[in-house]
Scaffold this motif. Structure first.
Motif, PDB file in Angstrom:
ATOM      1  N   ALA A 341      -1.857   1.325  -1.833  1.00  0.00           N
ATOM      2  CA  ALA A 341      -0.516   1.310  -1.411  1.00  0.00           C
ATOM      3  C   ALA A 341      -1.741   0.250  -1.037  1.00  0.00           C
ATOM      4  O   ALA A 341      -2.562  -0.371  -0.820  1.00  0.00           O
ATOM      5  CB  ALA A 341      -0.742   2.596  -0.259  1.00  0.00           C
ATOM      6  N   HIS A 342      -0.376  -0.629  -0.145  1.00  0.00           N
ATOM      7  CA  HIS A 342      -0.982  -2.406   1.103  1.00  0.00           C
ATOM      8  C   HIS A 342      -1.914  -1.308   2.144  1.00  0.00           C
ATOM      9  O   HIS A 342      -1.785  -0.068   2.731  1.00  0.00           O
ATOM     10  CB  HIS A 342      -0.142  -2.471   1.175  1.00  0.00           C
ATOM     11  CG  HIS A 342       1.284  -3.221  -0.130  1.00  0.00           C
ATOM     12  ND1 HIS A 342       0.931  -4.467  -0.127  1.00  0.00           N
ATOM     13  CD2 HIS A 342       2.108  -2.706  -0.500  1.00  0.00           C
ATOM     14  CE1 HIS A 342       1.634  -4.649  -1.549  1.00  0.00           C
ATOM     15  NE2 HIS A 342       2.334  -3.747  -1.489  1.00  0.00           N
ATOM     16  N   GLU A 343      -2.702  -2.460   3.100  1.00  0.00           N
ATOM     17  CA  GLU A 343      -3.231  -2.076   3.824  1.00  0.00           C
ATOM     18  C   GLU A 343      -2.543  -1.504   5.331  1.00  0.00           C
ATOM     19  O   GLU A 343      -3.301  -0.751   5.947  1.00  0.00           O
ATOM     20  CB  GLU A 343      -3.225  -3.533   4.324  1.00  0.00           C
ATOM     21  CG  GLU A 343      -4.846  -4.205   3.711  1.00  0.00           C
ATOM     22  CD  GLU A 343      -5.355  -4.977   4.097  1.00  0.00           C
ATOM     23  OE1 GLU A 343      -4.857  -5.870   5.075  1.00  0.00           O
ATOM     24  OE2 GLU A 343      -6.195  -5.638   3.833  1.00  0.00           O
ATOM     25  N   SER A 344      -1.348  -2.386   5.198  1.00  0.00           N
ATOM     26  CA  SER A 344      -0.381  -0.876   6.177  1.00  0.00           C
ATOM     27  C   SER A 344      -0.306   0.229   6.228  1.00  0.00           C
ATOM     28  O   SER A 344       1.064   0.729   6.860  1.00  0.00           O
ATOM     29  CB  SER A 344       1.194  -2.331   5.760  1.00  0.00           C
ATOM     30  OG  SER A 344       1.727  -2.334   5.055  1.00  0.00           O
ATOM     31  N   GLY A 345      -0.357   0.643   4.661  1.00  0.00           N
ATOM     32  CA  GLY A 345       0.124   1.714   4.556  1.00  0.00           C
ATOM     33  C   GLY A 345       1.516   1.915   3.623  1.00  0.00           C
ATOM     34  O   GLY A 345       1.671   2.790   3.148  1.00  0.00           O
ATOM     35  N   ARG A 346       1.848   0.972   3.331  1.00  0.00           N
ATOM     36  CA  ARG A 346       3.065   1.401   2.165  1.00  0.00           C
ATOM     37  C   ARG A 346       2.584   0.862   1.194  1.00  0.00           C
ATOM     38  O   ARG A 346       1.887   0.610   0.203  1.00  0.00           O
ATOM     39  CB  ARG A 346       3.675  -0.556   2.585  1.00  0.00           C
ATOM     40  CG  ARG A 346       5.058  -0.866   1.504  1.00  0.00           C
ATOM     41  CD  ARG A 346       5.334  -2.141   1.630  1.00  0.00           C
ATOM     42  NE  ARG A 346       5.839  -2.407   2.948  1.00  0.00           N
ATOM     43  CZ  ARG A 346       5.832  -4.114   3.222  1.00  0.00           C
ATOM     44  NH1 ARG A 346       5.630  -4.738   2.297  1.00  0.00           N
ATOM     45  NH2 ARG A 346       6.261  -4.543   4.435  1.00  0.00           N
ATOM     46  N   PRO A 347       3.502   1.967   0.671  1.00  0.00           N
ATOM     47  CA  PRO A 347       3.348   2.154  -1.382  1.00  0.00           C
ATOM     48  C   PRO A 347       3.945   0.725  -2.092  1.00  0.00           C
ATOM     49  O   PRO A 347       4.220   0.073  -1.310  1.00  0.00           O
ATOM     50  CB  PRO A 347       4.564   3.529  -1.999  1.00  0.00           C
ATOM     51  CG  PRO A 347       5.131   3.415  -0.112  1.00  0.00           C
ATOM     52  CD  PRO A 347       4.582   3.113   0.575  1.00  0.00           C
ATOM     53  N   ARG A 348       2.944   1.236  -2.858  1.00  0.00           N
ATOM     54  CA  ARG A 348       2.621  -0.587  -4.128  1.00  0.00           C
ATOM     55  C   ARG A 348       3.300   0.621  -5.090  1.00  0.00           C
ATOM     56  O   ARG A 348       2.257   1.224  -5.673  1.00  0.00           O
ATOM     57  CB  ARG A 348       0.755  -1.216  -4.310  1.00  0.00           C
ATOM     58  CG  ARG A 348       0.882  -2.189  -4.493  1.00  0.00           C
ATOM     59  CD  ARG A 348       0.164  -2.513  -5.440  1.00  0.00           C
ATOM     60  NE  ARG A 348      -1.095  -2.573  -4.466  1.00  0.00           N
ATOM     61  CZ  ARG A 348      -0.834  -3.465  -3.883  1.00  0.00           C
ATOM     62  NH1 ARG A 348      -0.918  -5.307  -3.480  1.00  0.00           N
ATOM     63  NH2 ARG A 348      -2.426  -3.789  -2.299  1.00  0.00           N
ATOM     64  N   TYR A 349       4.159  -0.111  -6.003  1.00  0.00           N
ATOM     65  CA  TYR A 349       4.605   0.377  -7.013  1.00  0.00           C
ATOM     66  C   TYR A 349       4.750  -0.868  -7.995  1.00  0.00           C
ATOM     67  O   TYR A 349       4.629  -2.627  -7.870  1.00  0.00           O
ATOM     68  CB  TYR A 349       6.234   0.882  -6.952  1.00  0.00           C
ATOM     69  CG  TYR A 349       6.472   1.747  -5.616  1.00  0.00           C
ATOM     70  CD1 TYR A 349       6.266   3.459  -6.565  1.00  0.00           C
ATOM     71  CD2 TYR A 349       6.843   1.967  -4.715  1.00  0.00           C
ATOM     72  CE1 TYR A 349       6.246   3.911  -5.886  1.00  0.00           C
ATOM     73  CE2 TYR A 349       7.413   3.123  -4.245  1.00  0.00           C
ATOM     74  CZ  TYR A 349       7.240   4.602  -4.995  1.00  0.00           C
ATOM     75  OH  TYR A 349       7.076   5.337  -3.476  1.00  0.00           O
ATOM     76  N   THR A 350       4.785  -0.140  -9.582  1.00  0.00           N
ATOM     77  CA  THR A 350       4.964  -1.647 -10.027  1.00  0.00           C
ATOM     78  C   THR A 350       6.086  -0.584 -11.305  1.00  0.00           C
ATOM     79  O   THR A 350       6.253   1.104 -11.652  1.00  0.00           O
ATOM     80  CB  THR A 350       4.073  -1.201 -11.136  1.00  0.00           C
ATOM     81  OG1 THR A 350       4.740  -2.612 -12.341  1.00  0.00           O
ATOM     82  CG2 THR A 350       3.380  -0.080 -12.110  1.00  0.00           C
ATOM     83  N   VAL A 351       6.793  -1.003 -12.304  1.00  0.00           N
ATOM     84  CA  VAL A 351       8.149  -1.130 -13.146  1.00  0.00           C
ATOM     85  C   VAL A 351       7.234   0.182 -14.569  1.00  0.00           C
ATOM     86  O   VAL A 351       6.718  -0.800 -15.105  1.00  0.00           O
ATOM     87  CB  VAL A 351       9.229  -1.632 -12.762  1.00  0.00           C
ATOM     88  CG1 VAL A 351       9.616  -2.002 -11.715  1.00  0.00           C
ATOM     89  CG2 VAL A 351       8.758  -2.724 -14.429  1.00  0.00           C
ATOM     90  N   THR A 352       7.899   0.816 -15.123  1.00  0.00           N
ATOM     91  CA  THR A 352       7.546   1.243 -16.396  1.00  0.00           C
ATOM     92  C   THR A 352       7.839   0.140 -17.503  1.00  0.00           C
ATOM     93  O   THR A 352       8.635  -0.898 -16.865  1.00  0.00           O
ATOM     94  CB  THR A 352       8.915   2.603 -16.244  1.00  0.00           C
ATOM     95  OG1 THR A 352      10.152   2.220 -16.233  1.00  0.00           O
ATOM     96  CG2 THR A 352       8.521   3.750 -15.783  1.00  0.00           C
ATOM     97  N   PRO A 353       7.382   0.609 -18.211  1.00  0.00           N
ATOM     98  CA  PRO A 353       7.530  -0.315 -19.526  1.00  0.00           C
ATOM     99  C   PRO A 353       8.900  -0.391 -20.274  1.00  0.00           C
ATOM    100  O   PRO A 353       9.280  -1.526 -20.194  1.00  0.00           O
ATOM    101  CB  PRO A 353       6.654  -0.242 -20.723  1.00  0.00           C
ATOM    102  CG  PRO A 353       5.812   0.659 -20.062  1.00  0.00           C
ATOM    103  CD  PRO A 353       6.489   1.545 -19.084  1.00  0.00           C
TER     104      PRO A 353
END
Length: 460
Positions: A341-353
């Protein structure tokens, strides 16, 4: 935790008793007096009402998931009743706030009229036949003049300002155009990266005296969809010829990845309507270009001139999507992988292959937002959009079309300007546009497709 929070905020609203309007109370503005009568003394009270409504919403939504004992459940607040009470009060405050804005505009117009008329009289002196020669519209009270101006379009207001010095001064009043901006902004059908209002959504009051830092007239004329269509520059003749020659050359059709909660949460499927409404958007076939694990998508024909391909990315299989829609459950998307997650609490995502391959192959993106739901925040949607648009997958020049979608005509919808602010689209480096759309009738869809193709370098 929610109960303690609501109790604390309700006590804040009850610290000061409301003002009783009677013969012993002297006030100069009826709208302000109405606020005081409801116990609203500052913007802190308005924020308190907003937070109470938000907490009641989440409490009602997840009240069946509570594991409280029977003794604790008896002491629970009636969140639904409190939320309904706050909602009714907020709506009443919204109507009175609009009346307050009108009274501020009227005072500003009266001041401008008195100043202008005084300058005119001192410059040329009194004329005995002045009342007979003045136009009837000029002699009306400011209240009626303002009422008449509210029925005029922006183009008509600009033409009115070109008649004489008096009306030029009146129609350029910043409070007048601020009122129009705040009034009409919620009814606009589209907004893009070039026309998003810079005034924000707080609706803070403009100082009654002195100049403001925002040119609300220029802001309105820049942002209004009607003005953008009216003043859109025509293409030169050589561009029309180039477009015709381009149509004669068989090129590769552009591809777009479409995703978002509006594809899965609405009662009417947008994609199914697109496939079964040939009068609006005929299907042009299934292309041969395949993407492993995803497919080839479906090709459509726009106005009989340009083919384009849409690859639809669903969060999960159809059975889980249908169950989640009926039971109003949250679906875990299989398109994304959370990476902290970011410092603000927002989740951090990446996409699948598999989705990475799609992001690298497409010419743009279509994000379908659910405009029917009242959303306290869109942190997850913001993170998913940003994951799709990572610079690693492609250039930042690829356009992003956000379809603010409802199931049917007549449904209450979140304004497109609000959707743009909730998704924080102004932070994107990509060109973007939010377009109001109806899944059943496909109203507004062609306007969005037209913008998307043009920003992909396709001349229509």
């Amino acid at each position: 935790c929610l109960q303690e929070g609501v109790r604390y905020l309700m006590r804040m609203l009850q610290v000061r008793s409301s003002v009783k309007l009677n013969d012993g109370v002297v006030f100069h503005d009826s709208s302000t007096a109405n606020f005081l009568a409801e116990g609203i003394f500052s913007d802190t009270h308005l924020l308190t009402m907003m937070y109470v409504g938000e907490m009641c919403f989440w409490a009602v939504k997840y009240e069946d998931c509570s594991t409280d004992s029977a003794a604790h459940k008896e002491d629970r607040l009636h969140f639904r009743d409190i939320g309904a009470q706050i909602l009714r009060k907020s709506r009443a405050m919204s109507d009175r706030s609009r009346a307050l804005s009108q009274s501020v505009v009227l005072r500003s117009l009266r001041s401008a009229r008195d100043r202008l008329c005084a300058d005119r009289r001192s410059a040329r002196g009194p004329r005995p036949d002045e009342s007979a020669t003045r136009a009837l519209l000029d002699t009306l009270p400011v209240d009626l003049q303002f009422l008449i101006m509210t029925y005029l379009s922006p183009q008509d207001l600009c033409r009115l300002g070109g008649t004489n010095r008096y009306w030029r001064s009146m129609v350029q009043d910043p409070l007048l155009w601020r009122y129009f901006l705040l009034r009409d902004m919620s009814g606009w059908s589209s907004v893009d990266h070039l026309s998003l209002p810079q005034t924000g959504q707080s609706g803070s009051t403009v100082p009654e005296g002195g100049d403001t830092q925002v040119d609300y007239m220029a802001e309105y004329l820049r942002c209004s969809p009607e003005c953008r269509r009216q003043w859109r520059q025509r293409r030169p003749a050589y561009e029309a010829v180039a477009s015709f020659l381009q149509a004669l050359v068989a090129g590769v059709e552009p591809r777009y990845a479409m995703f978002g909660p509006g594809l899965e949460q609405l009662d009417v499927s947008l994609m199914r309507s697109m496939m079964h409404t040939p009068a609006v958007l005929p299907v042009a076939g299934i292309p041969q270009r395949q993407i492993d694990g995803v497919g080839s998508g479906i090709s459509f024909m726009y106005k009989g001139q340009q083919r384009f391909n849409i690859i639809t990315l669903y969060s999960t299989n159809s059975t889980e999507r249908q169950r989640a829609r009926l039971e109003q459950l949250r679906v875990h998307s299989k398109l994304f992988v959370q990476q902290g997650a970011h410092e603000s609490g927002r989740p951090r995502y990446t996409v699948t292959p598999q989705v990475q391959v799609v992001c690298q192959a497409v010419n743009g993106f279509i994000f379908v937002a659910n405009a029917e739901t009242w959303r306290a925040g869109a942190e997850e949607e913001i993170a998913q959009v940003q994951a799709m648009l990572q610079p690693t997958w492609g250039p930042a020049s690829r356009p992003v079309l956000v379809l603010s979608c409802t199931s049917r005509d007549g449904r209450d919808r979140t304004p497109c300007v609000t959707v743009a602010h909730q998704l924080q689209l102004s932070l994107l480096h990509n060109p973007w546009m939010v377009q109001d759309t109806v899944a059943e009738s496909l109203a507004g869809l062609l306007d969005g497709i037209d913008w998307l193709l043009k920003h992909s370098g396709i001349r229509i």
